[in-house]
Design an enzyme around this catalytic site. Structure first.
Site, PDB file in Angstrom:
ATOM      1  N   ARG A   1      -8.614  -0.485   4.648  1.00 15.18           N
ATOM      2  CA  ARG A   1      -7.585   0.358   4.077  1.00 15.18           C
ATOM      3  C   ARG A   1      -6.640  -0.092   3.633  1.00 15.18           C
ATOM      4  NH1 ARG A   1      -7.341   5.556   7.430  1.00 15.18           N
ATOM      5  NH2 ARG A   1      -5.748   5.949   5.512  1.00 15.18           N
TER       6      ARG A   1
ATOM      7  N   ASP B   1       4.538   0.540  12.377  1.00 11.68           N
ATOM      8  CA  ASP B   1       3.438  -0.046  11.551  1.00 11.68           C
ATOM      9  C   ASP B   1       3.376  -1.314  12.137  1.00 11.68           C
ATOM     10  OD1 ASP B   1       3.201   1.745   8.429  1.00 11.68           O
ATOM     11  OD2 ASP B   1       2.619   2.356  10.639  1.00 11.68           O
TER      12      ASP B   1
ATOM     13  N   LYS C   1       0.896  -1.401   0.210  1.00 12.31           N
ATOM     14  CA  LYS C   1      -0.161   0.091   0.123  1.00 12.31           C
ATOM     15  C   LYS C   1       0.878   1.225   0.023  1.00 12.31           C
ATOM     16  CE  LYS C   1      -1.774   1.604   4.118  1.00 12.31           C
ATOM     17  NZ  LYS C   1      -1.485   3.053   4.308  1.00 12.31           N
ATOM     18  N   ASN C   2       2.012   1.298   0.838  1.00 14.53           N
ATOM     19  CA  ASN C   2       2.512   2.532   1.116  1.00 14.53           C
ATOM     20  C   ASN C   2       3.661   2.673  -0.051  1.00 14.53           C
ATOM     21  OD1 ASN C   2       1.234   3.011   3.174  1.00 14.53           O
ATOM     22  ND2 ASN C   2       2.590   2.611   4.751  1.00 14.53           N
TER      23      ASN C   2
ATOM     24  N   CYS D   1      -5.206  12.515  12.464  1.00 14.82           N
ATOM     25  CA  CYS D   1      -5.931  11.164  12.449  1.00 14.82           C
ATOM     26  C   CYS D   1      -5.875  10.308  13.930  1.00 14.82           C
ATOM     27  CB  CYS D   1      -5.403  10.194  11.545  1.00 14.82           C
ATOM     28  SG  CYS D   1      -3.771   9.528  11.820  1.00 14.82           S
TER      29      CYS D   1
ATOM     30  N   ARG E   1      -0.224  14.493  12.866  1.00 12.86           N
ATOM     31  CA  ARG E   1       0.160  14.383  11.421  1.00 12.86           C
ATOM     32  C   ARG E   1       0.549  15.580  10.593  1.00 12.86           C
ATOM     33  NH1 ARG E   1      -1.358   9.032  10.229  1.00 12.86           N
ATOM     34  NH2 ARG E   1       0.444   8.887   8.606  1.00 12.86           N
TER      35      ARG E   1
END
Ligand code: EPZ
Length: 422
Positions: free
Chosen positions: A398, A306, A22-23, A117, A122
């Site tokens: 997500r 993460d 994803k990243n 978030c 952030r």
């Protein structure tokens, strides 16, 4: 709102294929805005955030299509709007990644300020300051970043904090700037290297990606290219912890062990036997209870933030006392309180959690608050006694492709409870 229902107690076993990262996919899709020819991307994960990024580019007039194998075709030559609206940005902070390419290619960008978030404020000040240093005229008002420039000028950028998407935004912008850009104190994540390799495939001149000093020689134009996105190292790490926490044996296909050194080291410390090849990783827990490990998150190549929630779950049932220290984000412990509701024993002191492993967690209704926290709660549910229902799993969707299918493939008793009527 969909929920995941999990019956704990099964030791996972079998093979699972890891999806594209994803990243890496998010900055690479944003980077396609630079090309003045067609671009095709392979191994793009089918995730909500990717769909949002594709919608964002489509909203700008970019021709972008996705086939059923998640091959993405992009032609940015039709871009007609340079706006990232609040409706899309509020659902995905990574939308900020279009700021650099829009400025570099079109000299104009209006990007809604990504709010904070659950895990923290952030801020994006380093993105904005870096682009200003490259000559952009940027005002922030009414919740929008409004930026214009003639042609960005290469510059020496010293980032006061290691920022992953900040490094990515500035590297993309520098690819079409006039002259040389040096990014000091750059982030070193594998996703930065993947983005650089994609830009180089389009004709960019970049050296040093993956180190803390990246040097970019701006070019006049970038042509189209094909690129395959790297595998997702955080998804891979999550399934390895799923095997470790349940005492199972799992083999990951399409996974890169060299992206997970710090995580594999901690899993070995926890008692796992690990073997790996060029594109696979196997973890065998041999039915044993994990040993507690101490975790301290920091920028790559240190232990990734993460993976913090996943190891908090592992420590909750491990033999001993493990300390988890979060140094990247100011509020990334929300899963800890949910784990305590499942019977985890811990003491939280600021950004440190001292976790004494218990023999058995008990299943409970829990709530996900952010992407990786929800993954941690699913892992706890896999090993808890009884039924765990994880609510608000849109967070999971997500960042994890078909998580219940992949876990069920490994033997987990898990199913999605859809809230949609009928
Ligand atoms: C990226 O977020 C990832 N997201 C995050 O993954 C990941 O947790 C994070 O890097 C850290 O590894 C994507 O790549 C899309 P940062 P990013 O900028 O770039 C401060 C997930 O679960 N900072 O590296 O937003 C910031 O507050 C997500 O997939 C500034 O002060 O993170 C933080 O303390 C969650 N000013 C630190 O830097 C800035 O302008 C690191 O943040 C930018 C960042």
């Amino acid at each position: 709102m969909d929920r995941l229902q999990i019956e704990g107690g099964v030791a996972l076993s079998g093979d699972v294929r890891i999806s594209g990262a994803k990243n890496a996919a998010l900055p690479i899709i944003a980077g396609t805005l630079l090309a003045d020819g067609p671009v095709t991307l392979g191994n793009v994960p089918h995730l909500h955030d990717v769909t949002t990024m594709i919608a964002l580019l489509g909203n700008m007039g970019v021709q972008i299509t996705v086939d059923d194998r998640m091959q993405v075709e992009v032609d940015a030559r039709t871009t007609s709007k340079f706006v990232a609206p609040y409706e899309l940005v509020k659902t995905m902070r990574a939308s900020i990644l279009v700021l650099g390419p829009l400025l570099a290619r079109f000299g104009h960008a209006e990007v809604s300020m990504p709010g904070g978030c659950a895990i923290g404020a952030r801020p994006v000040n380093l993105h904005v300051e870096g682009l200003r240093t490259m000559g952009a005229d940027i005002h922030v008002d009414h919740g929008f970043i409004r930026a214009t420039c003639k042609r960005l000028q290469g510059a020496r950028l010293v980032l006061e904090t290691v920022t992953v998407t900040g490094t990515e935004n500035l590297m993309i912008a520098a690819a079409l700037a006039q002259g040389e850009t040096v990014i000091e104190n750059a982030a070193r994540e594998p996703e930065i290297i993947d983005l650089a390799n994609f830009l180089i495939a389009m004709g960019a001149k970049i050296q040093g990606a993956g180190t803390d000093k990246i040097v970019i020689q701006g070019v006049e134009r970038l042509h189209g290219a094909h690129y395959e996105v790297m595998p997702d190292r955080i998804e891979a790490g999550t399934y390895l912890v799923a095997a470790a926490i349940t005492g199972g044996k799992v083999r990951l296909q399409n996974a890169r062990a060299d992206h997970l050194d710090a995580v594999l080291l901690k899993l070995k410390e926890a008692g796992a036997k690990i073997d790996s090849g060029a594109d696979w990783i196997e973890l065998d827990m041999q039915g044993r209870r994990p040993r507690s490990v101490d975790i301290r998150t920091a920028p790559y190549p240190a232990f990734p933030t993460d993976m913090q929630a996943q190891f908090a779950a592992l420590n909750s049932v491990a033999d001993g006392v493990g300390t988890v220290i979060e140094t990247i984000f100011e509020n990334r412990f929300m899963h800890m309180h949910e784990l305590q509701r499942m019977g985890a024993e811990m003491r939280i002191e600021g950004h440190s959690a001292i976790i004494r492993g218990v023999q058995q967690l008990t299943g409970a209704p829990v709530m996900a608050t952010d992407l990786r926290a929800s993954a941690g709660l699913v892992l706890a549910g896999l090993v808890a006694d009884g039924t765990t229902v994880v609510d608000r799993i849109y967070h999971i969707d997500r960042g994890y492709e078909r998580i219940e299918e992949k876990l069920a493939q490994l033997g987990a008793r898990i199913k999605r409870l859809s809230s949609r009527k009928g």
